[in-house]
Design a protein around this motif. Structure first.
Motif, PDB file in Angstrom:
ATOM      1  N   PHE A   2     -23.026  73.779   9.745  1.00 42.84           N
ATOM      2  CA  PHE A   2     -23.315  75.111   9.229  1.00 42.84           C
ATOM      3  C   PHE A   2     -22.987  75.245   7.742  1.00 42.84           C
ATOM      4  CE2 PHE A   2     -22.232  75.891  13.766  1.00 42.84           C
ATOM      5  CZ  PHE A   2     -23.493  76.306  14.175  1.00 42.84           C
ATOM      6  N   SER A  28     -18.389  81.830  15.512  1.00 43.15           N
ATOM      7  CA  SER A  28     -18.432  80.507  16.145  1.00 43.15           C
ATOM      8  C   SER A  28     -18.756  79.396  15.145  1.00 43.15           C
ATOM      9  CB  SER A  28     -19.471  80.500  17.272  1.00 43.15           C
ATOM     10  OG  SER A  28     -20.777  80.705  16.762  1.00 43.15           O
ATOM     11  N   GLN A  29     -19.202  79.742  13.935  1.00 37.66           N
ATOM     12  CA  GLN A  29     -19.514  78.740  12.924  1.00 37.66           C
ATOM     13  C   GLN A  29     -18.284  78.288  12.143  1.00 37.66           C
ATOM     14  OE1 GLN A  29     -22.557  80.325  10.368  1.00 37.66           O
ATOM     15  NE2 GLN A  29     -24.082  80.467  11.990  1.00 37.66           N
ATOM     16  N   LEU A  31     -16.453  76.072   7.273  1.00 33.85           N
ATOM     17  CA  LEU A  31     -17.428  76.042   8.350  1.00 33.85           C
ATOM     18  C   LEU A  31     -17.531  74.650   8.957  1.00 33.85           C
ATOM     19  CD1 LEU A  31     -20.331  78.079   6.682  1.00 33.85           C
ATOM     20  CD2 LEU A  31     -18.563  78.938   8.228  1.00 33.85           C
ATOM     21  N   TYR A  32     -18.050  74.596  10.186  1.00 28.61           N
ATOM     22  CA  TYR A  32     -18.400  73.294  10.761  1.00 28.61           C
ATOM     23  C   TYR A  32     -19.449  72.638   9.863  1.00 28.61           C
ATOM     24  CZ  TYR A  32     -15.972  74.131  15.189  1.00 28.61           C
ATOM     25  OH  TYR A  32     -15.012  74.337  16.148  1.00 28.61           O
ATOM     26  N   ILE A  81     -19.941  85.076   6.011  1.00 31.73           N
ATOM     27  CA  ILE A  81     -20.001  84.520   7.371  1.00 31.73           C
ATOM     28  C   ILE A  81     -20.179  85.648   8.368  1.00 31.73           C
ATOM     29  CG2 ILE A  81     -18.774  83.167   9.111  1.00 31.73           C
ATOM     30  CD1 ILE A  81     -17.171  81.931   6.769  1.00 31.73           C
ATOM     31  N   ASP A 139     -21.226  84.814  11.820  1.00 31.57           N
ATOM     32  CA  ASP A 139     -20.999  84.261  13.163  1.00 31.57           C
ATOM     33  C   ASP A 139     -19.642  83.580  13.221  1.00 31.57           C
ATOM     34  OD1 ASP A 139     -21.101  83.153  15.663  1.00 31.57           O
ATOM     35  OD2 ASP A 139     -23.084  82.268  15.429  1.00 31.57           O
ATOM     36  N   GLN A 190     -14.801  76.620  11.546  1.00 29.70           N
ATOM     37  CA  GLN A 190     -13.910  75.597  12.093  1.00 29.70           C
ATOM     38  C   GLN A 190     -12.451  75.899  11.759  1.00 29.70           C
ATOM     39  OE1 GLN A 190     -14.813  71.589  10.866  1.00 29.70           O
ATOM     40  NE2 GLN A 190     -13.462  70.668  12.388  1.00 29.70           N
TER      41      GLN A 190
END
Length: 225
Positions: A149, A128-129, A145-146, A124, A126, A131
């Motif tokens: 993503f 922001s991806q 991840l969300y 990973i 990012d 959750q």
């Protein structure tokens, strides 16, 4: 010289037996209490190995004591939630619903660089991806991840896939693994037929695997050079 060798062999076998009795977790991911036990075992074994003037029992008795304590601790952690929390701690959410918990990071003495390193080890880049990110009791980071993503699965694509079948080794380095044959519902007669079909002697097989679905793979032993 012989006495030192004998004492070392005894302590080596005892440590191996102790670690095996403690369970496979001792070999892999260590909880805090297990890490302490592993450190103590190495220290206790090294002293009587190096100094033959120290009675062997002076090393054996503490090692067996640690084994008993570890087994008792393991049993208590299975039976008591409070005891488990006391000795093992609790998983901690570092990222909850996409929100980074800076207080939780500070409490666990985890820097932002260390967090990003753990995320990179999970593939990973990012932040922001993510959750959810959970710091487990063994110190490893579990991430979710969300959905947008997350990797696409066969179900997401509307496809059906066959169940995964584990290929179990039935011959390894020329030796028959009868337990695995039995787990697959097979026997020596089936093995002989498959080897005869492949025109192979058993001692010429480096690895042979089989699945419950009937898939067989054979790797021949390379000729010695």
């Amino acid at each position: 010289m012989f006495i030192s060798l004998f004492r070392t062999v005894i302590l080596y076998v005892l440590i191996i037996a102790t670690v095996r009795l403690m369970g496979k977790r001792q070999i892999g991911e260590l909880e805090p209490a297990e890490l302490v036990a592993a450190i103590l075992l190495s220290d206790l074994a090294s002293v009587p190995m190096q100094d033959i003037g120290i009675p062997l029992l002076s090393g054996v008795i503490p090692i067996l004591t640690i084994l008993v304590m570890e087994l008792i601790t393991a049993e208590l952690t299975l039976r008591s939630v409070r005891f488990r929390r006391l000795f093992c701690g609790n998983p901690v959410f570092l990222i909850l619903d996409g929100t980074l918990d800076q207080k939780a990071m500070a409490k666990n003495q985890l820097s932002l660089d260390e967090l990003r390193e753990c995320l990179r080890m999970n593939g990973i880049l990012d932040l922001s991806q993510v959750q959810y990110a959970i710091l487990e009791t063994n110190g490893k980071l579990t991430t979710f991840l969300y959905p947008e993503f997350s990797p696409l699965t066969a179900k997401d694509a509307g496809k059906t896939t066959a169940p995964l079948e584990y290929p179990m080794p039935v011959v390894s380095d020329g030796r028959t693994l009868t337990d695995n044959l039995r787990k697959l519902g097979l026997d020596e007669g089936w093995l002989e037929k498959r080897l005869k079909k492949a025109s192979l002697e058993r001692d010429r097989v480096f690895l042979m695997t089989a699945t419950k679905g009937g898939k067989v793979e054979i790797i021949r032993r390379e000729a010695a050079t």
